[in-house]
Write an enzyme that holds these catalytic residues in place. Structure first.
Site, PDB file in Angstrom:
ATOM      1  N   GLU A 273       0.876  -1.162   0.000  1.00 27.88           N
ATOM      2  CA  GLU A 273       0.000   0.000   0.000  1.00 27.88           C
ATOM      3  C   GLU A 273       0.917   1.217   0.000  1.00 27.88           C
ATOM      4  OE1 GLU A 273      -2.235   1.380   3.504  1.00 27.88           O
ATOM      5  OE2 GLU A 273      -4.022   1.232   2.266  1.00 27.88           O
TER       6      GLU A 273
ATOM      7  N   ASP B 221      -4.340  10.536   8.801  1.00 28.24           N
ATOM      8  CA  ASP B 221      -3.049  10.066   9.289  1.00 28.24           C
ATOM      9  C   ASP B 221      -2.637  10.793  10.559  1.00 28.24           C
ATOM     10  OD1 ASP B 221      -2.335   8.158   7.236  1.00 28.24           O
ATOM     11  OD2 ASP B 221      -2.205   9.872   5.888  1.00 28.24           O
TER      12      ASP B 221
ATOM     13  N   TYR C 288     -10.823  -2.538   3.315  1.00 29.87           N
ATOM     14  CA  TYR C 288      -9.951  -2.035   4.376  1.00 29.87           C
ATOM     15  C   TYR C 288     -10.812  -1.843   5.627  1.00 29.87           C
ATOM     16  CZ  TYR C 288      -6.156   0.726   6.482  1.00 29.87           C
ATOM     17  OH  TYR C 288      -5.136   1.188   7.284  1.00 29.87           O
TER      18      TYR C 288
END
Length: 281
Positions: free
Chosen positions: A50, A61, A176
């Protein structure tokens, strides 16, 4: 549609293994360094990749991966540079599934159809847009499939049934699944609990295999993810921390790797241990 993910998961099932997928930022701290880091991770046992494309506002993030975005951007890395790196990786690893994690502003800016076509031509297999929820994802999914790219959507830890149903229907290649709420690489990353409930909740709606991410930072986490029924696990912040330890230079000065041999040695040990943890008893 590409079949690298399908082949990978089938091959791993035959060997009674799960997939270990490292997240690595393209261009961090330089394109050449990133390619060397990626080669090292693959040769150490990574089953797929990824890869991130640096972006100025990576809202999903935590601080560790944010620094990797900033380092790459400070070094002048562009989306075109990232595409060039994907071409290189694909030429070296023709059978390896390559997934992309890219923020939604990039396809908006480049044009959605052009964006997916460019990444498909470079050799990417999938694209995950972490800031585009499935309820807003249909135009992206359609453009992705038209370009022969797997659209990937996130199954949040506390998602509604409607969201999970949409994720299962729209995701191709893999889903995911988030192991817990929050952003990547926070202080809670060592506390990964209730994985079986997370996996079973997503599996109820069908769809492609599930990879667990967010907070996966140790072999025990990978072992638990596979034992919970996931097809594998994605780890990003833990790998980025290894890179961070061996890079000097802070914003706005471009970073550089101080000792690539030491970085590679630590990375090989980490990836090898994480891959070993995917092997079922």
């Amino acid at each position: 549609m590409t079949t690298r993910y399908e082949k990978l998961f089938a091959d791993l099932a035959e060997k009674n293994e799960g997939a270990f997928v490292p997240f690595i930022m393209l261009g961090d701290p330089t394109p050449a360094d990133a390619l060397e880091i990626i080669r090292t991770a693959v040769n150490a046992g990574a089953d797929a990749l990824e890869l991130g494309v640096p972006f100025s506002d990576p809202v999903a993030d935590g601080p560790t991966i944010q620094k990797s975005h900033i380092r790459a951007l400070d070094g002048g890395v562009t989306v075109n540079d990232a595409i060039d790196q994907i071409r290189t990786i694909r030429s070296e690893f023709p059978d390896l599934p390559i997934g992309m994690l890219i923020y939604g502003n990039v396809p908006f800016t480049r044009g959605v159809d052009k964006f997916y076509r460019e990444f498909a031509e470079a050799g990417a297999d999938s694209v995950l847009l972490p800031d585009v929820p499935v309820r807003e994802g249909q135009p992206f999914a359609e453009a992705a499939e038209a370009a022969d790219i797997h659209p990937i959507f996130i199954a949040p830890a506390q998602a509604t049934e409607e969201t999970l149903e949409g994720v299962a229907a729209s995701s191709k290649g893999y889903i995911y699944a988030v192991s817990r709420d929050g952003v990547t690489g926070t202080e809670r990353e060592s506390s990964i609990t209730g994985l079986e409930d997370v996996v079973n909740n997503v599996k109820r709606f069908g769809g492609p295999p599930i990879l667990l991410g967010f907070g996966i930072s140790s072999p025990d986490h990978v072992r638990d993810a596979v034992a919970a029924g996931a097809a594998g696990a994605i780890s990003g912040s833990a790998i980025t921390k290894i890179i961070d330890k061996h890079v000097e230079g802070e914003h706005p000065n471009p970073g550089r790797v101080t000792d690539m041999d030491a970085l590679k040695k630590e990375l090989i040990a980490f990836v090898s241990a994480m891959k070993d943890a995917t092997k079922k008893a």
